[in-house]
Design an enzyme around this catalytic site. Structure first.
Site, mmCIF file in Angstrom:
data_model
loop_
_atom_site.group_PDB
_atom_site.id
_atom_site.type_symbol
_atom_site.label_atom_id
_atom_site.label_comp_id
_atom_site.label_asym_id
_atom_site.label_seq_id
_atom_site.Cartn_x
_atom_site.Cartn_y
_atom_site.Cartn_z
ATOM 1 N N HIS A 79 15.198 11.370 69.703
ATOM 2 C CA HIS A 79 14.080 11.341 68.447
ATOM 3 C C HIS A 79 13.066 12.426 68.814
ATOM 4 C CE1 HIS A 79 14.723 7.103 66.704
ATOM 5 N NE2 HIS A 79 16.007 7.921 66.536
ATOM 6 N N PHE A 137 7.629 2.069 70.297
ATOM 7 C CA PHE A 137 6.841 2.248 69.325
ATOM 8 C C PHE A 137 7.072 3.454 68.516
ATOM 9 C CE2 PHE A 137 3.162 3.621 66.970
ATOM 10 C CZ PHE A 137 2.455 2.458 66.405
ATOM 11 N N GLU A 138 7.500 3.143 67.241
ATOM 12 C CA GLU A 138 7.615 4.352 66.304
ATOM 13 C C GLU A 138 7.007 3.997 64.778
ATOM 14 O OE1 GLU A 138 11.410 6.909 67.585
ATOM 15 O OE2 GLU A 138 11.837 5.428 66.332
ATOM 16 N N VAL A 139 6.385 4.619 64.181
ATOM 17 C CA VAL A 139 6.407 4.555 62.940
ATOM 18 C C VAL A 139 6.609 5.844 62.309
ATOM 19 C CG1 VAL A 139 4.321 4.417 61.102
ATOM 20 C CG2 VAL A 139 4.254 3.210 63.130
#
Length: 399
Positions: A322, A285-287
């Site tokens: 990241h 899950f990344e925004v």
């Protein structure tokens, strides 16, 4: 006379009946139900005119967060969902798409980019297009981005995989997993289909979204200048990244100008940067703001890691890569924890522990399953280093 009296009696009875019915209806229209913050069944609300009413028995109102615009005011952000998948993943993926669409995107109609190291077949395109309310885009990954770079010693890499298989390290013997980690770390944002977008939300097969998201997440990011958002954080398997931090320190020593003055280095290191504590944001899950990955700092960092070969000589994941980059290159206020989404990817749950949030967002999760404030979670550290107040109820569901 008797007949007249009878009429009066019937009239009086009817009048009394009407008055009684009116009283009952008026009571029904003004009564309400409350839910005790301590749990249990619903019960009639107490008379709140009494100052001695227990706080736990007061009616729970839906909170309004002024920071988050409700609904879509017509200003569309250049944003997309992005998924790395293969044709065989389609039926597991449609569940994820349905979760996103039902909980969020049916109100906003953002596009979706699908990427694959092979061509997508017509069935995959047909099914996913039918599920998405925005436009769908299908891209093939260039071969040079999904394979061994020319500088990698494939015999040495094979020996590493054999050793990790014998030590039963998760995905330790997988070639495709390593290609995926390298691609997500350094290339997904460079695909031509992604060039038209400024923000992205990464979605994987098999995930769940537990809560209604009634505000435009991408506009919220843009308006608040957020660059990276997460829901789950935990330590990485040390066996998969034995030299990642040493390699990172060498890069920083050579390029100190890329570390932000207000970086969140204290989130990823307990000793001022001497060692890495393993805390990383779970990248399934990344925004994010794509300008982070397109920046000079990150592109040079990824190239440095890529040349070192750790994606193949070890098993460096895109999540720690990241996370380290976000923690070092961004000011801490640009990193956002979503406490109102509710998210699941096997085996961890993010379920809002604040009852007001769960009820107002119609969350379908059990807070007892929430991982956020458990001892093994790094979100505790995120709150500590940023001096943030934890949400109501965290003690009940944390360690």
């Amino acid at each position: 006379m008797a007949r007249s009296n009878a009429r009066l009696v019937r009239f009086g009875f009817l009048a009394a009946l009407l008055i009684l019915c009116g009283f009952i209806l008026s009571k029904g229209a003004t009564s309400s139900y409350s839910i005790s913050t301590g749990g249990g069944s619903a019960k009639p609300a107490a008379d709140t005119s009494n100052n001695d009413v227990d706080e736990s028995e007061k009616k729970i109102e839906k909170p309004i967060d002024p920071k988050k615009p409700v609904g879509n005011n017509g200003e569309k952000v250049k944003a997309t969902f992005v998924t790395l998948a293969r044709n065989r993943d389609v039926y597991e993926l449609v569940g994820s798409i349905r979760e996103i669409e039902d909980r969020f995107n049916h109100n906003f109609h953002y596009d979706w980019v699908f990427l694959n190291d092979e061509e997508f077949d017509d069935e995959f395109k047909r099914i996913t297009t039918a599920m998405v309310t925005g436009k769908t885009h299908y891209g093939t990954i260039p071969k040079e981005q999904w394979g061994f770079p020319e500088w990698i010693d494939t015999d040495k890499a094979a020996a590493v995989r054999k050793d990790m298989r014998e030590r039963k390290i998760i995905y330790g013997d997988s070639i495709s997993y390593r290609h995926m980690c390298r691609y997500e770390s350094g290339f997904f944002f460079r695909h031509p289909l992604m060039e038209q977008f400024d923000y992205y939300w990464r979605v994987e097969p098999g995930i769940k979204i537990y809560c209604d998201i009634d505000y435009d997440v991408f506009k919220y990011f843009k308006d608040n200048n957020f660059a990276y958002g997460f829901t789950i954080s935990l330590p990485e398997y040390k066996e998969t990244i034995p030299t990642l931090w040493e390699t990172t320190k060498k890069f920083i020593d050579e390029n100190p100008q890329y570390v932000d003055k207000n970086s969140m280095k204290d989130f990823i290191s307990d000793d001022g940067g001497s060692s890495y504590n393993g805390c990383h944001f779970w990248s399934n899950f990344e925004v994010g703001d794509l300008s982070l990955w397109r920046s000079e700092a990150y592109l040079k960092y990824f190239d440095y890691l890529d040349q070192a070969g750790g994606f193949f000589y070890e098993r460096w994941g895109d999540a720690p890569v990241h996370s380290i980059a976000a923690a070092l290159f961004l000011p801490r206020e640009r990193i956002h924890f979503f406490d109102d989404v509710g998210y699941y990817h096997v085996p961890f749950h993010n379920c809002p522990v604040d009852q007001k949030v769960r009820l107002s967002h119609r969350c379908s999760c059990n807070p007892k399953d929430d991982f956020t404030f458990k001892g093994y979670s790094c979100v505790n550290r995120y709150y500590k280093v940023n001096q943030l107040k934890k949400p109501d109820g965290w003690q009940q569901y944390g360690d």
